[in-house]
Design a protein around this motif. Structure first.
Motif, PDB file in Angstrom:
ATOM      1  N   SER A   1       0.852  -1.197   0.000  1.00 35.02           N
ATOM      2  CA  SER A   1       0.000   0.000   0.000  1.00 35.02           C
ATOM      3  C   SER A   1       0.883   1.240   0.000  1.00 35.02           C
ATOM      4  O   SER A   1       1.914   1.287   0.679  1.00 35.02           O
ATOM      5  CB  SER A   1      -0.937  -0.008   1.202  1.00 35.02           C
ATOM      6  OG  SER A   1      -0.194  -0.041   2.392  1.00 35.02           O
ATOM      7  N   ASN A   2       0.476   2.264  -0.762  1.00 29.71           N
ATOM      8  CA  ASN A   2       1.239   3.507  -0.832  1.00 29.71           C
ATOM      9  C   ASN A   2       0.696   4.520   0.176  1.00 29.71           C
ATOM     10  O   ASN A   2      -0.150   4.193   1.008  1.00 29.71           O
ATOM     11  CB  ASN A   2       1.251   4.063  -2.258  1.00 29.71           C
ATOM     12  CG  ASN A   2      -0.130   4.423  -2.759  1.00 29.71           C
ATOM     13  OD1 ASN A   2      -1.093   4.357  -2.026  1.00 29.71           O
ATOM     14  ND2 ASN A   2      -0.219   4.798  -4.021  1.00 29.71           N
ATOM     15  N   GLU A   3       1.181   5.782   0.085  1.00 26.35           N
ATOM     16  CA  GLU A   3       0.767   6.804   1.053  1.00 26.35           C
ATOM     17  C   GLU A   3      -0.720   7.163   0.947  1.00 26.35           C
ATOM     18  O   GLU A   3      -1.315   7.670   1.884  1.00 26.35           O
ATOM     19  CB  GLU A   3       1.629   8.063   0.937  1.00 26.35           C
ATOM     20  CG  GLU A   3       1.758   8.684  -0.439  1.00 26.35           C
ATOM     21  CD  GLU A   3       2.824   8.038  -1.320  1.00 26.35           C
ATOM     22  OE1 GLU A   3       2.675   8.166  -2.539  1.00 26.35           O
ATOM     23  OE2 GLU A   3       3.767   7.416  -0.821  1.00 26.35           O
ATOM     24  N   ILE A  62      -0.843  -1.603  -4.468  1.00 23.71           N
ATOM     25  CA  ILE A  62      -0.054  -1.650  -5.705  1.00 23.71           C
ATOM     26  C   ILE A  62       0.683  -2.982  -5.763  1.00 23.71           C
ATOM     27  O   ILE A  62       1.460  -3.297  -4.861  1.00 23.71           O
ATOM     28  CB  ILE A  62       0.959  -0.489  -5.747  1.00 23.71           C
ATOM     29  CG1 ILE A  62       0.202   0.836  -5.676  1.00 23.71           C
ATOM     30  CG2 ILE A  62       1.829  -0.573  -6.977  1.00 23.71           C
ATOM     31  CD1 ILE A  62       1.103   2.022  -5.513  1.00 23.71           C
ATOM     32  N   THR A 122       3.614  -5.348  -6.625  1.00 24.13           N
ATOM     33  CA  THR A 122       5.044  -5.090  -6.810  1.00 24.13           C
ATOM     34  C   THR A 122       5.794  -6.408  -6.880  1.00 24.13           C
ATOM     35  O   THR A 122       5.512  -7.338  -6.119  1.00 24.13           O
ATOM     36  CB  THR A 122       5.587  -4.258  -5.625  1.00 24.13           C
ATOM     37  OG1 THR A 122       4.754  -3.118  -5.458  1.00 24.13           O
ATOM     38  CG2 THR A 122       7.003  -3.819  -5.864  1.00 24.13           C
TER      39      THR A 122
END
Length: 82
Positions: free
Chosen positions: A12-14, A19, A21
């Motif tokens: 998880s991004n900000e 996402i 990967t």
């Protein structure tokens, strides 16, 4: 050295978006032979197709089989030439 592709994990991004990967699990050695391929002469006498070879061997009493894969890996190279 290039990363060897492993499995895929989700991070998880900000913004809290998930996402997918790729995980780098190992590294592998890659050789760039493009420069060498440009300078070497092309083979004007390539190996014949297998059906051509079988036609030539038909009806012969003796024949010899050369294993190119195993033979290539067993050729000794002088240390000064390596």
């Amino acid at each position: 050295m290039c990363p060897k592709k492993g499995g895929i994990t989700v991070i998880s991004n900000e913004k809290n978006e998930l996402i997918p990967t790729r995980i780098v699990t190992r590294w592998r050695v890659c050789m760039d032979y493009r420069k060498l391929n440009k300078t070497t002469r092309k083979d004007h006498f390539p190996l014949p197709f297998i059906d051509q070879m079988l036609d030539r061997l038909a009806g012969k009493q003796f024949y010899c089989f050369l294993d190119g894969y195993s033979g290539y890996n067993q050729i000794a190279i002088a240390p000064e030439d390596q």
